[in-house]
Design a protein around this motif. Structure first.
Motif, mmCIF file in Angstrom:
data_model
loop_
_atom_site.group_PDB
_atom_site.id
_atom_site.type_symbol
_atom_site.label_atom_id
_atom_site.label_comp_id
_atom_site.label_asym_id
_atom_site.label_seq_id
_atom_site.Cartn_x
_atom_site.Cartn_y
_atom_site.Cartn_z
ATOM 1 N N LEU A 147 0.794 -1.279 -0.210
ATOM 2 C CA LEU A 147 -0.156 -0.234 0.048
ATOM 3 C C LEU A 147 0.871 1.387 0.028
ATOM 4 C CD1 LEU A 147 -2.558 -1.213 2.530
ATOM 5 C CD2 LEU A 147 -3.224 -0.393 0.200
ATOM 6 N N LEU A 148 1.918 1.195 0.753
ATOM 7 C CA LEU A 148 2.603 2.574 1.062
ATOM 8 C C LEU A 148 4.056 2.578 0.362
ATOM 9 C CD1 LEU A 148 1.505 3.314 4.624
ATOM 10 C CD2 LEU A 148 0.841 4.269 2.492
ATOM 11 N N ASP A 149 5.030 1.551 0.829
ATOM 12 C CA ASP A 149 6.371 1.717 0.464
ATOM 13 C C ASP A 149 6.855 0.471 0.099
ATOM 14 O OD1 ASP A 149 9.046 2.098 0.427
ATOM 15 O OD2 ASP A 149 9.182 3.468 1.926
ATOM 16 N N PRO A 150 7.199 -0.035 -1.088
ATOM 17 C CA PRO A 150 7.922 -1.268 -1.570
ATOM 18 C C PRO A 150 8.768 -1.776 -0.467
ATOM 19 C CG PRO A 150 7.376 -0.095 -3.389
ATOM 20 C CD PRO A 150 7.032 1.037 -2.264
ATOM 21 N N ASN A 151 9.529 -0.750 0.001
ATOM 22 C CA ASN A 151 10.774 -0.960 0.815
ATOM 23 C C ASN A 151 10.571 -0.626 2.251
ATOM 24 O OD1 ASN A 151 12.607 -1.592 -1.314
ATOM 25 N ND2 ASN A 151 12.489 0.446 -1.995
#
Length: 212
Positions: A147-151
């Protein structure tokens, strides 16, 4: 700073209206989805459930064995713990909407792969557009990354508010993590107190027909 992928930006693009009239219509399409191999081994597609007109949406990782069997998200051990958390926070489960990033059970309850997540994001995007919640709670690292940050790392981002295109996110640990590590229970409880406060404010403004 959050680093949204193309798929993630599309999740919250309110200018891109839903392609479906209702969640039931979306569900009927989702149950036939074969965009990844998860459907080959899953018993059924586990679509989201709850109030389609709520201000609060909880999003987990994917179905487990109990969910795969019953076709409802969060009905196993982690789901029963989530119910207790919601009850303690005085949030009625039937008043909110609960879903997962992927809709088919990964074999052995493993984490979904990036490609499996991307294959399912179109369904989640349409769920978000149809429900149009104000508050979204990513439960665990998979939901956070989807949803927000792939990392992103849940240990660093949980308990903090993030805003994107009118949606407000508060990531917290997945209930399954609490079953493995009881030390996570207190942080999650503190997170749900924040969620409850924001949700109550949403309901107050909605009752007054004020802009939310």
């Amino acid at each position: 700073m959050l680093f949204y992928s193309k798929e993630q930006l599309e999740l919250f693009d309110q200018k891109d209206e839903s392609r479906f009239e209702s969640l039931e219509e979306l569900k009927s399409i989702a149950t036939k989805c074969q965009r990844c191999a998860l459907c080959d081994q899953a018993t059924q597609v586990v679509f989201g459930s709850g109030n389609s007109n709520t201000g609060l949406m909880l999003i987990g990782e994917g179905p487990g064995a109990d969910e795969d069997r019953e076709g409802i998200p969060f009905v196993g051990k982690a789901g029963r713990l989530l119910n207790k958390i919601l009850e303690a926070a005085e949030i009625e489960r039937e008043d909110i909407y609960i879903t997962n990033v992927v809709k088919c059970r990964p074999p052995g309850n493993r984490q979904p792969t990036i490609n499996e997540m991307k294959s399912c994001l179109w369904i989640l995007a349409q769920e978000i557009k149809l429900v149009n919640p104000k508050i979204i709670v990513p439960l665990g690292s998979t939901a956070l990354r989807g949803l927000l940050d792939p990392n992103g790392r849940i240990t660093r981002m949980r308990g903090r508010w993030f805003e994107s295109k009118g949606y407000y996110f508060l990531p917290t640990f997945h209930p399954a993590a609490l079953l493995r590590d009881e030390k996570k229970k207190l942080p999650v409880w503190k997170d749900f107190l924040k969620i409850k406060k924001a949700y109550d404010r949403y309901l107050e403004l909605k009752s007054q027909d004020k802009e939310i």
